[in-house]
Design a protein around this motif. Sequence first.
Motif, mmCIF file in Angstrom:
data_model
loop_
_atom_site.group_PDB
_atom_site.id
_atom_site.type_symbol
_atom_site.label_atom_id
_atom_site.label_comp_id
_atom_site.label_asym_id
_atom_site.label_seq_id
_atom_site.Cartn_x
_atom_site.Cartn_y
_atom_site.Cartn_z
ATOM 1 N N ARG A 223 0.791 13.243 0.523
ATOM 2 C CA ARG A 223 -0.057 12.111 0.147
ATOM 3 C C ARG A 223 -1.479 12.383 0.644
ATOM 4 O O ARG A 223 -1.666 12.926 1.738
ATOM 5 C CB ARG A 223 0.444 10.797 0.793
ATOM 6 C CG ARG A 223 1.750 10.268 0.206
ATOM 7 C CD ARG A 223 1.560 9.847 -1.237
ATOM 8 N NE ARG A 223 2.731 9.188 -1.806
ATOM 9 C CZ ARG A 223 3.789 9.797 -2.329
ATOM 10 N NH1 ARG A 223 3.865 11.108 -2.310
ATOM 11 N NH2 ARG A 223 4.789 9.110 -2.861
ATOM 12 N N VAL B 276 0.846 -1.194 0.000
ATOM 13 C CA VAL B 276 0.000 0.000 0.000
ATOM 14 C C VAL B 276 0.884 1.248 0.000
ATOM 15 O O VAL B 276 2.029 1.193 0.461
ATOM 16 C CB VAL B 276 -0.877 -0.070 1.281
ATOM 17 C CG1 VAL B 276 -1.593 1.226 1.555
ATOM 18 C CG2 VAL B 276 -1.840 -1.244 1.189
ATOM 19 N N GLY B 277 0.370 2.357 -0.526
ATOM 20 C CA GLY B 277 1.102 3.621 -0.441
ATOM 21 C C GLY B 277 1.491 3.920 1.008
ATOM 22 O O GLY B 277 0.714 3.647 1.924
ATOM 23 N N ALA C 202 10.144 -3.075 11.934
ATOM 24 C CA ALA C 202 11.568 -3.182 11.591
ATOM 25 C C ALA C 202 11.968 -1.994 10.733
ATOM 26 O O ALA C 202 11.146 -1.447 9.982
ATOM 27 C CB ALA C 202 11.811 -4.487 10.832
ATOM 28 N N THR D 215 6.855 -3.162 8.108
ATOM 29 C CA THR D 215 7.675 -1.959 8.286
ATOM 30 C C THR D 215 7.293 -1.163 9.542
ATOM 31 O O THR D 215 7.916 -0.141 9.823
ATOM 32 C CB THR D 215 7.589 -1.034 7.056
ATOM 33 O OG1 THR D 215 6.253 -0.512 6.964
ATOM 34 C CG2 THR D 215 7.966 -1.747 5.786
ATOM 35 N N THR E 82 9.705 2.518 -0.976
ATOM 36 C CA THR E 82 10.842 3.329 -1.443
ATOM 37 C C THR E 82 11.997 3.235 -0.445
ATOM 38 O O THR E 82 13.160 3.053 -0.844
ATOM 39 C CB THR E 82 10.410 4.806 -1.602
ATOM 40 O OG1 THR E 82 9.287 4.835 -2.479
ATOM 41 C CG2 THR E 82 11.515 5.656 -2.181
ATOM 42 N N SER E 83 11.671 3.335 0.835
ATOM 43 C CA SER E 83 12.718 3.251 1.866
ATOM 44 C C SER E 83 13.397 1.886 1.814
ATOM 45 O O SER E 83 14.626 1.777 1.935
ATOM 46 C CB SER E 83 12.110 3.469 3.252
ATOM 47 O OG SER E 83 11.336 4.633 3.267
ATOM 48 N N SER F 9 3.612 2.338 2.739
ATOM 49 C CA SER F 9 4.004 1.137 3.505
ATOM 50 C C SER F 9 5.522 1.049 3.671
ATOM 51 O O SER F 9 6.005 0.282 4.513
ATOM 52 C CB SER F 9 3.464 -0.132 2.838
ATOM 53 O OG SER F 9 3.987 -0.272 1.537
ATOM 54 N N GLY F 10 6.281 1.793 2.864
ATOM 55 C CA GLY F 10 7.740 1.788 3.052
ATOM 56 C C GLY F 10 8.517 1.152 1.914
ATOM 57 O O GLY F 10 9.678 0.768 2.082
ATOM 58 N N ASP G 282 6.078 5.884 -9.602
ATOM 59 C CA ASP G 282 5.966 7.349 -9.595
ATOM 60 C C ASP G 282 6.741 7.987 -10.751
ATOM 61 O O ASP G 282 6.334 9.017 -11.285
ATOM 62 C CB ASP G 282 6.492 7.930 -8.272
ATOM 63 C CG ASP G 282 5.497 7.738 -7.144
ATOM 64 O OD1 ASP G 282 4.398 7.215 -7.410
ATOM 65 O OD2 ASP G 282 5.827 8.097 -5.996
ATOM 66 N N ASP H 113 8.958 -1.263 -7.540
ATOM 67 C CA ASP H 113 8.220 -0.705 -6.396
ATOM 68 C C ASP H 113 6.792 -0.485 -6.878
ATOM 69 O O ASP H 113 6.555 0.386 -7.710
ATOM 70 C CB ASP H 113 8.990 0.592 -6.093
ATOM 71 C CG ASP H 113 8.389 1.477 -5.045
ATOM 72 O OD1 ASP H 113 7.205 1.335 -4.754
ATOM 73 O OD2 ASP H 113 9.134 2.348 -4.561
ATOM 74 N N PRO I 194 13.977 0.010 7.648
ATOM 75 C CA PRO I 194 14.207 -0.389 6.251
ATOM 76 C C PRO I 194 15.452 -1.285 6.120
ATOM 77 O O PRO I 194 15.445 -2.241 5.340
ATOM 78 C CB PRO I 194 14.409 0.960 5.541
ATOM 79 C CG PRO I 194 13.638 1.940 6.370
ATOM 80 C CD PRO I 194 13.787 1.477 7.786
ATOM 81 N N ARG J 296 3.374 12.861 6.169
ATOM 82 C CA ARG J 296 4.088 13.150 4.922
ATOM 83 C C ARG J 296 3.618 14.451 4.293
ATOM 84 O O ARG J 296 4.416 15.189 3.732
ATOM 85 C CB ARG J 296 3.900 11.997 3.919
ATOM 86 C CG ARG J 296 4.568 10.726 4.357
ATOM 87 C CD ARG J 296 4.283 9.604 3.384
ATOM 88 N NE ARG J 296 5.189 9.634 2.238
ATOM 89 C CZ ARG J 296 5.126 8.789 1.226
ATOM 90 N NH1 ARG J 296 4.191 7.871 1.184
ATOM 91 N NH2 ARG J 296 5.982 8.872 0.240
HETATM 92 N N1 LIG Z 1 10.617 0.556 8.191
HETATM 93 C C1 LIG Z 1 10.147 1.773 8.465
HETATM 94 N N2 LIG Z 1 10.045 2.182 9.734
HETATM 95 C C2 LIG Z 1 9.552 3.409 10.043
HETATM 96 N N3 LIG Z 1 9.125 4.315 9.113
HETATM 97 C C3 LIG Z 1 9.201 3.962 7.843
HETATM 98 C C4 LIG Z 1 9.713 2.677 7.446
HETATM 99 N N4 LIG Z 1 9.658 2.596 6.103
HETATM 100 C C5 LIG Z 1 9.144 3.779 5.680
HETATM 101 N N5 LIG Z 1 8.882 4.592 6.709
HETATM 102 C C6 LIG Z 1 8.315 5.958 6.619
HETATM 103 O O1 LIG Z 1 7.041 5.862 5.998
HETATM 104 C C7 LIG Z 1 6.854 6.917 5.054
HETATM 105 C C8 LIG Z 1 6.586 6.330 3.680
HETATM 106 O O2 LIG Z 1 7.745 5.618 3.265
HETATM 107 P P1 LIG Z 1 8.051 5.302 1.738
HETATM 108 O O3 LIG Z 1 8.118 6.560 0.949
HETATM 109 O O4 LIG Z 1 9.236 4.427 1.748
HETATM 110 O O5 LIG Z 1 6.741 4.501 1.365
HETATM 111 P P2 LIG Z 1 6.184 4.035 -0.063
HETATM 112 O O6 LIG Z 1 5.542 2.725 0.140
HETATM 113 O O7 LIG Z 1 7.282 4.096 -1.083
HETATM 114 O O8 LIG Z 1 5.123 5.159 -0.353
HETATM 115 P P3 LIG Z 1 4.392 5.570 -1.734
HETATM 116 O O9 LIG Z 1 3.861 4.317 -2.352
HETATM 117 O O10 LIG Z 1 3.316 6.494 -1.267
HETATM 118 O O11 LIG Z 1 5.422 6.259 -2.589
HETATM 119 C C9 LIG Z 1 8.128 7.781 5.113
HETATM 120 O O12 LIG Z 1 7.873 8.855 5.962
HETATM 121 C C10 LIG Z 1 9.162 6.844 5.721
HETATM 122 O O13 LIG Z 1 10.150 7.534 6.455
#
Ligand SMILES: Nc1ncnc2c1ncn2[C@@H]1O[C@H](COP(=O)(O)OP(=O)(O)OP(=O)(O)O)[C@@H](O)[C@H]1O
Length: 184
Positions: free
Chosen positions: A142, A12-13, A169, A166, A18-19, A15-16, A38, A100, A171, A139
């Motif tokens: 979003r 899901v958007g 744990a 996430t 990209t990190s 969810s982490g 994106d 991703d 990233p 954020r």
């Molecule tokens: N393992 C983690 N623990 C804590 N916070 C996290 C973790 N992974 C991501 N985050 C935080 O969650 C937010 C979203 O992370 P990220 O951009 O990686 O998600 P995404 O799934 O790529 O989002 P999108 O699909 O909307 O682009 C950021 O603020 C990031 O710092």
Amino acid sequence: MQTTKIILLNGVGSSGKTSLARALQAASKDVFLHVQMDAFLAMLPTRYLDDPDGFTFVSSTVEGKDVVSIHSGPVAQRAMLGMRHAIVALASEGNNLIVDEVLLGDEKNDYARLFEPFQLITVGVHCPLQVLEQRERQRGDRLVGLARWQYDKVHTGMTYGVTVNTSEATPEECAQVVLRALSS
Ligand SMILES: Nc1ncnc2c1ncn2[C@@H]1O[C@H](COP(=O)(O)OP(=O)(O)OP(=O)(O)O)[C@@H](O)[C@H]1O
């Protein structure tokens, strides 16, 4: 089977993904290109991010909670289909990839078929809805309610090689779990 590796992150958007992708790139000795949906959305003329032929985002309130549904028209669907074939072209040239994605429907089968020639690991990127909504609010870039709409759809019908949570744990820790699964 080709030796090119594809790590497909589905979640899901917020969810982490990209990190996690960045942590994977940093931790792996192999070179991985990070393919982000994106980046392909950014190729569309901006007006198609709010157009029935492109994407439309529809806000509503369900049981007091914000929900934002996404609808895609023919221009958006063609762009996303093109993206999937572009990803295959990258892998066919020997580029290891971290893809991703937010898989919501039929594209799940499309990916399974297109990625068959490669060494594929699918990663379920999980996070509780409450944490996702908190991240959406923090954020600021979003829409709050996207995660709620996607939540039940993304993991339906998926079988994963490995899953991470996430909210439990970092990233970097999640990346180690994925890399261990990839090498086993
Ligand atoms: N393992 C983690 N623990 C804590 N916070 C996290 C973790 N992974 C991501 N985050 C935080 O969650 C937010 C979203 O992370 P990220 O951009 O990686 O998600 P995404 O799934 O790529 O989002 P999108 O699909 O909307 O682009 C950021 O603020 C990031 O710092």
